[in-house]
Design a protein around this motif. Structure first.
Motif, PDB file in Angstrom:
ATOM      1  N   PHE A  67      31.778 -43.354  14.214  1.00  0.00           N
ATOM      2  CA  PHE A  67      31.474 -44.720  14.382  1.00  0.00           C
ATOM      3  C   PHE A  67      32.620 -45.081  15.479  1.00  0.00           C
ATOM      4  O   PHE A  67      33.679 -44.805  15.660  1.00  0.00           O
ATOM      5  N   PHE A  68      31.750 -45.988  16.357  1.00  0.00           N
ATOM      6  CA  PHE A  68      32.893 -46.619  17.485  1.00  0.00           C
ATOM      7  C   PHE A  68      32.388 -48.111  17.485  1.00  0.00           C
ATOM      8  O   PHE A  68      31.230 -48.552  17.366  1.00  0.00           O
ATOM      9  N   PRO A  69      33.352 -48.729  18.280  1.00  0.00           N
ATOM     10  CA  PRO A  69      33.360 -50.427  18.203  1.00  0.00           C
ATOM     11  C   PRO A  69      32.063 -50.986  18.970  1.00  0.00           C
ATOM     12  O   PRO A  69      31.070 -51.683  18.552  1.00  0.00           O
ATOM     13  N   ALA A  70      31.876 -50.711  20.439  1.00  0.00           N
ATOM     14  CA  ALA A  70      31.056 -51.046  20.993  1.00  0.00           C
ATOM     15  C   ALA A  70      30.825 -50.196  22.359  1.00  0.00           C
ATOM     16  O   ALA A  70      31.771 -49.694  22.994  1.00  0.00           O
ATOM     17  N   ALA A  71      29.468 -50.262  22.633  1.00  0.00           N
ATOM     18  CA  ALA A  71      29.404 -49.329  23.919  1.00  0.00           C
ATOM     19  C   ALA A  71      29.732 -50.005  25.259  1.00  0.00           C
ATOM     20  O   ALA A  71      29.793 -51.068  25.277  1.00  0.00           O
ATOM     21  N   SER A 136      33.490 -48.651   7.169  1.00  0.00           N
ATOM     22  CA  SER A 136      33.835 -48.686   8.353  1.00  0.00           C
ATOM     23  C   SER A 136      33.633 -49.922   9.359  1.00  0.00           C
ATOM     24  O   SER A 136      32.904 -49.695  10.404  1.00  0.00           O
ATOM     25  N   VAL A 137      34.057 -50.915   9.050  1.00  0.00           N
ATOM     26  CA  VAL A 137      33.761 -52.152   9.555  1.00  0.00           C
ATOM     27  C   VAL A 137      35.129 -52.841   9.960  1.00  0.00           C
ATOM     28  O   VAL A 137      36.105 -52.937   9.426  1.00  0.00           O
ATOM     29  N   ASN A 138      35.267 -53.196  11.275  1.00  0.00           N
ATOM     30  CA  ASN A 138      36.435 -53.850  11.938  1.00  0.00           C
ATOM     31  C   ASN A 138      35.888 -55.431  11.948  1.00  0.00           C
ATOM     32  O   ASN A 138      34.938 -55.807  12.523  1.00  0.00           O
ATOM     33  N   THR A 139      36.625 -56.161  11.382  1.00  0.00           N
ATOM     34  CA  THR A 139      36.515 -57.709  11.181  1.00  0.00           C
ATOM     35  C   THR A 139      37.532 -58.442  12.161  1.00  0.00           C
ATOM     36  O   THR A 139      37.490 -59.802  11.842  1.00  0.00           O
ATOM     37  N   GLU A 140      38.145 -57.783  13.092  1.00  0.00           N
ATOM     38  CA  GLU A 140      39.034 -58.943  13.877  1.00  0.00           C
ATOM     39  C   GLU A 140      38.230 -59.543  14.910  1.00  0.00           C
ATOM     40  O   GLU A 140      39.177 -60.349  15.689  1.00  0.00           O
ATOM     41  N   SER A 146      31.912 -52.002  14.330  1.00  0.00           N
ATOM     42  CA  SER A 146      32.292 -50.585  13.823  1.00  0.00           C
ATOM     43  C   SER A 146      33.605 -50.510  13.918  1.00  0.00           C
ATOM     44  O   SER A 146      34.376 -50.627  14.937  1.00  0.00           O
ATOM     45  N   GLN A 147      34.387 -49.774  12.906  1.00  0.00           N
ATOM     46  CA  GLN A 147      35.731 -49.210  13.013  1.00  0.00           C
ATOM     47  C   GLN A 147      35.796 -47.965  13.736  1.00  0.00           C
ATOM     48  O   GLN A 147      34.715 -47.295  13.389  1.00  0.00           O
ATOM     49  N   ARG A 148      36.661 -47.709  14.442  1.00  0.00           N
ATOM     50  CA  ARG A 148      36.690 -46.140  14.956  1.00  0.00           C
ATOM     51  C   ARG A 148      37.115 -45.198  14.029  1.00  0.00           C
ATOM     52  O   ARG A 148      38.235 -45.094  13.755  1.00  0.00           O
ATOM     53  N   THR A 149      36.097 -44.720  13.343  1.00  0.00           N
ATOM     54  CA  THR A 149      36.125 -43.712  12.292  1.00  0.00           C
ATOM     55  C   THR A 149      35.141 -42.663  12.558  1.00  0.00           C
ATOM     56  O   THR A 149      34.021 -42.859  12.780  1.00  0.00           O
ATOM     57  N   SER A 150      35.516 -41.384  12.150  1.00  0.00           N
ATOM     58  CA  SER A 150      34.812 -40.061  12.229  1.00  0.00           C
ATOM     59  C   SER A 150      34.739 -39.479  10.746  1.00  0.00           C
ATOM     60  O   SER A 150      35.765 -39.726  10.020  1.00  0.00           O
ATOM     61  N   TYR A 151      33.391 -39.012  10.533  1.00  0.00           N
ATOM     62  CA  TYR A 151      33.196 -38.273   9.439  1.00  0.00           C
ATOM     63  C   TYR A 151      32.663 -36.794   9.683  1.00  0.00           C
ATOM     64  O   TYR A 151      31.763 -36.839  10.861  1.00  0.00           O
ATOM     65  N   VAL A 152      33.074 -35.884   9.001  1.00  0.00           N
ATOM     66  CA  VAL A 152      32.524 -34.669   8.870  1.00  0.00           C
ATOM     67  C   VAL A 152      31.898 -34.603   7.647  1.00  0.00           C
ATOM     68  O   VAL A 152      32.435 -34.518   6.650  1.00  0.00           O
ATOM     69  N   ILE A 153      30.353 -34.367   7.671  1.00  0.00           N
ATOM     70  CA  ILE A 153      29.612 -34.232   6.301  1.00  0.00           C
ATOM     71  C   ILE A 153      29.090 -32.871   6.152  1.00  0.00           C
ATOM     72  O   ILE A 153      28.428 -32.333   7.224  1.00  0.00           O
TER      73      ILE A 153
END
Length: 189
Positions: A67-71, A136-140, A146-153
């Motif tokens: 997840f990344f905040p914005a393109a 994974s949400v940034n509310t600032e 999106s909060q800068r979060t990575s998952y490996v599934i």
């Protein structure tokens, strides 16, 4: 009946969003060992429209979901470049690499082509609904990002890594390391 079901879903989603948003900035609450929520989203791969289904991707092998905040923002552009440079390492490990954003969702096709260098899909998450599922949400900001979060599934849907950091460079290192550990564990069995 239909309106009642929709209303119930929206209440549930509001409660979930409220739980995620209560502290200002939510950090990756889905931890290692948790089950990854299934989702299907629209996005782009090499600038072309693309539909991504987590369930379908997991049938092919592990998934690296970041997840990344914005393109087209500085940190997100750097992170996309880093993932693009490492894309062959992810593919060699059998992993599907995919980025997801709630910010600038109208620009994911361009971002996938220009900044992701046609190496992996980028998904649009309007309203941050998938980010909410993944905590994974940034509310600032005024809008949900999106909060800068990575998952490996893992292919069975188990989260092998949940990593949140504002440092975009560290996400590639952490996700590749998690994949290496997963493969090493499979060989030992």
């Amino acid at each position: 009946m239909f309106l009642s079901a929709v209303s119930g879903f929206l209440v549930t989603l509001s409660v979930a969003a409220g739980a995620c948003l209560g502290s200002g900035t939510a950090h990756a609450a889905l931890s290692q060992g948790a089950s990854a929520p299934d989702f299907t989203l629209q996005g782009a791969l090499a600038g072309k429209p693309f539909t991504f289904s987590l369930k379908s991707a997991l049938a092919q092998g592990p998934v690296v979901l970041y997840f990344f905040p914005a393109a087209f923002t500085t940190g997100c552009t750097q992170e996309a470049h880093d993932f693009a440079e490492a894309a062959e390492q992810f593919h060699a490990s059998g992993a599907t690499l995919v980025g997801i954003t709630a910010g600038n969702t109208d620009r994911v096709a361009e971002f996938s082509k220009v900044e992701c260098r046609d190496k992996f899909a980028v998904l649009a998450d309007p309203g941050a609904l998938t980010a909410i599922l993944y905590h994974s949400v940034n509310t600032e900001h005024q809008t949900l990002l999106s909060q800068r979060t990575s998952y490996v599934i893992a292919p069975d849907g188990t989260i092998l890594l949940s990593f949140t950091s504002n440092n975009p460079e560290q996400h590639v290192v952490e996700t590749l390391d998690a994949l290496k550990k997963w493969h090493a564990g499979k060989r030992q069995k």
